[in-house]
Design an enzyme around this catalytic site. Structure first.
Site, PDB file in Angstrom:
ATOM      1  N   ILE A  26       0.833  -1.200   0.000  1.00  0.00           N
ATOM      2  CA  ILE A  26       0.000   0.000   0.000  1.00  0.00           C
ATOM      3  C   ILE A  26       0.870   1.253   0.000  1.00  0.00           C
ATOM      4  O   ILE A  26       1.864   1.333   0.735  1.00  0.00           O
ATOM      5  CB  ILE A  26      -0.897   0.066   1.259  1.00  0.00           C
TER       6      ILE A  26
ATOM      7  N   HIS B 109      -9.441  11.820 -10.472  1.00  0.00           N
ATOM      8  CA  HIS B 109      -9.222  11.903 -11.918  1.00  0.00           C
ATOM      9  C   HIS B 109      -8.374  13.115 -12.274  1.00  0.00           C
ATOM     10  O   HIS B 109      -8.275  14.077 -11.503  1.00  0.00           O
ATOM     11  CB  HIS B 109     -10.566  11.957 -12.661  1.00  0.00           C
TER      12      HIS B 109
ATOM     13  N   ASN C 226     -12.056   6.809 -11.431  1.00  0.00           N
ATOM     14  CA  ASN C 226     -13.049   7.291 -12.395  1.00  0.00           C
ATOM     15  C   ASN C 226     -12.348   8.261 -13.344  1.00  0.00           C
ATOM     16  O   ASN C 226     -12.613   9.459 -13.342  1.00  0.00           O
ATOM     17  CB  ASN C 226     -14.205   7.991 -11.675  1.00  0.00           C
TER      18      ASN C 226
ATOM     19  N   GLY D 129     -19.845   1.607  -5.396  1.00  0.00           N
ATOM     20  CA  GLY D 129     -19.584   2.379  -4.199  1.00  0.00           C
ATOM     21  C   GLY D 129     -18.562   1.718  -3.292  1.00  0.00           C
ATOM     22  O   GLY D 129     -18.037   0.640  -3.586  1.00  0.00           O
TER      23      GLY D 129
ATOM     24  N   LYS E  23     -17.600   2.803 -18.176  1.00  0.00           N
ATOM     25  CA  LYS E  23     -17.894   3.204 -16.797  1.00  0.00           C
ATOM     26  C   LYS E  23     -18.409   4.645 -16.758  1.00  0.00           C
ATOM     27  O   LYS E  23     -19.317   4.976 -15.975  1.00  0.00           O
ATOM     28  CB  LYS E  23     -16.638   3.074 -15.935  1.00  0.00           C
TER      29      LYS E  23
ATOM     30  N   GLU F  91     -26.644   6.182 -14.548  1.00  0.00           N
ATOM     31  CA  GLU F  91     -26.927   6.248 -13.110  1.00  0.00           C
ATOM     32  C   GLU F  91     -27.583   7.573 -12.734  1.00  0.00           C
ATOM     33  O   GLU F  91     -28.563   7.599 -11.973  1.00  0.00           O
ATOM     34  CB  GLU F  91     -25.603   6.074 -12.360  1.00  0.00           C
TER      35      GLU F  91
END
Length: 496
Positions: A24, A73, A99, A127, A180, A187
């Protein structure tokens, strides 16, 4: 995993739970420490390791290195790629689960290809809860990289009712992030119409939150909206109370700010794409405008004062409880028709973009990833699309305009009168119904051969000599797939 926030952290825990060792890195040491503490509480901390810099992170990985991104983004991704560049070797794989805008994805793919490094743009939906338990995943990029990554993706992804994973190879280049992006546009259309239905029931019909929750529960357990995720969680939202016994929803301000604060770009991009590709997608676009105007609540207050309380919502009245029940059924079909319209419009945008960019997008795989784990999950719509895009389908129109498909048309025709009644009553009582009214207009003009644009075109020719087609001489030239071209006729309406 670079980026240990809600989404990246959730996916790191998901992989650790599946026995995968995860290194990580995040600019915020506190964020990583919080993630490590959560992993310890869940008994999976031995699979996670914290690293302060890219050099140490890269050194911790075997070959080929697989590096996931979960980042804001835009330029952040470019900065991270630049920082990693000297530590990457031929065959390494970056999986961008942000995204991200698809053009950025393709630009980075082009930058890294000379180094032999693969870059997969992988949309992730559902989510932060799904990121932890199993999201819908939408990967696009080079075939060799996708083949290498699919076993891991399948382990991570949500599972549909039949047990199959909600992940599949979408196409080449930026196809994964593009699909997406359109998913998010769809959505927004769906969320708008469900919210419009909620406001009608609450503000105009005087229904209590718990009663609206029961309506949404019923909608999500039977009929065309069965197992539609956004309707299902709508029931939970209506009924949820805080520690004081008050409905949480009652304290939520009517502002959606993600498009304005820069945390969300997909709604803007999907609408820009619809416009630039000449695809009419008013359900998506109008829903976006509602989000935008909602964010500027201060301006709305000023406008309301300027109009001195004009256009205020008024109550819907019904002569009996059965008449109200009939209207609620109309409302259900209006919501379903708008959700279906959002899907149809979204698929049309993807289709045009796919042909332009030559991604070889697999529409059957899009249906597969949209079945579970994603925000736009809607079982009935998925079943319609699965039949159309199945490899054995005999449809001559698949991958094109879904308004040519009999099963889609049948459902939209079934809901049309209900949609019209809901919008008409909404207009009469000043209800805010932008996505439903835009869908109604879309249905009316998409199959209409006598549009007001006959007069519009004449005016353009009058003042701009923009030319027009003659009904008598040129009308037979129009076909399904004809690209519109400048008209052949001009009339000198008034000499210069």
């Amino acid at each position: 995993m670079i980026g240990a926030g809600a989404m990246g952290g959730g996916m790191a825990l998901l992989m650790a739970e599946n026995g995968i060792s995860v290194s990580i890195q995040d600019p915020s040491s506190k964020t990583v420490d919080a993630l490590m503490k959560t992993a310890e509480e869940q008994g999976i901390h031995s699979k996670l390791s914290k690293y302060e810099n890219y050099k140490a992170l890269a050194a911790s990985l075997g070959s080929p290195k697989v590096i996931f991104f979960s980042l804001p983004h835009g330029t952040v991704g470019d900065t991270v790629v630049e920082g990693l560049y000297k530590y990457l070797d031929k065959g390494d794989i970056i999986v961008d689960c942000s995204n991200e805008e698809w053009v950025n994805t393709q630009r980075r793919q082009g930058k890294l290809v000379a180094q032999g490094v693969y870059y997969i743009g992988c949309g992730v939906s559902g989510g932060y809860q799904a990121a932890r338990r199993g999201p819908s995943m939408c990967p696009g990029g080079q075939e060799a990289a996708l083949d290498l990554m699919m076993p891991l993706f399948e382990k991570m992804a949500a599972k549909a009712a039949d047990g199959t994973p909600c992940v599949a190879k979408i196409g080449m280049g930026g196809a994964g992030h593009y699909v997406k992006m359109i998913h998010n546009g769809v959505e927004h259309g769906m969320m708008s119409c469900i919210s419009e239905a909620w406001e009608i029931m609450n503000k105009h019909m005087g229904m209590k939150y718990d009663d609206i929750g029961k309506v949404f529960e019923k909608w999500s357990t039977e009929g065309e909206l069965k197992n539609t995720f956004l309707v299902k969680i709508g029931a939970e939202i209506c009924e949820k109370k805080d520690n004081s016994g008050d409905h949480v929803l009652g304290d939520v301000q009517d502002k959606v700010v993600q498009d304005i604060d820069g945390s969300e770009g997909t709604g803007i991009w999907s609408n820009t794409q619809a416009t630039s590709l000449h695809v009419p997608a008013p359900t998506l676009s109008t829903a976006h405008y509602l989000r935008v105007v909602s964010a500027f609540r201060g301006q709305r207050k000023h406008v309301a004062e300027t109009f001195h309380g004009s256009f205020l919502p008024t109550k819907f009245t019904f002569s009996s409880s059965s008449e109200q029940d009939t209207f609620i059924e109309d409302l259900r079909l209006a919501v379903y028709s708008t959700c279906l319209a959002a899907y149809v419009q979204g698929i049309s945008i993807i289709d045009v973009a796919d042909k332009q960019n030559k991604w070889c997008t697999d529409f059957g795989n899009i249906v597969q990833i949209w079945r579970a784990g994603c925000i736009i999950q809607a079982d009935h719509i998925s079943s319609l699309l699965a039949e159309i895009f199945h490899p054995s389908s005999t449809s001559i129109y698949k991958n094109h305009n879904l308004l040519f498909e009999p099963s889609i048309v049948a459902d939209l025709k079934k809901g049309f009168e209900s949609l019209k009644r809901v919008v008409a009553k909404g207009v009469q009582e000043n209800a805010v119904v932008p996505s439903m009214s835009a869908t109604l207009e879309w249905l009316k003009y998409m199959g209409n051969l006598e549009l007001p644009t006959q007069f519009y075109e004449a005016e353009l020719d009058y003042f701009g000599k923009h030319m027009y087609d003659s009904k008598e001489m040129d009308g037979k030239l129009d076909t399904d797939y004809q690209v519109p071209v400048t008209g052949k006729r001009h009339f000198e309406w008034k000499p210069a």
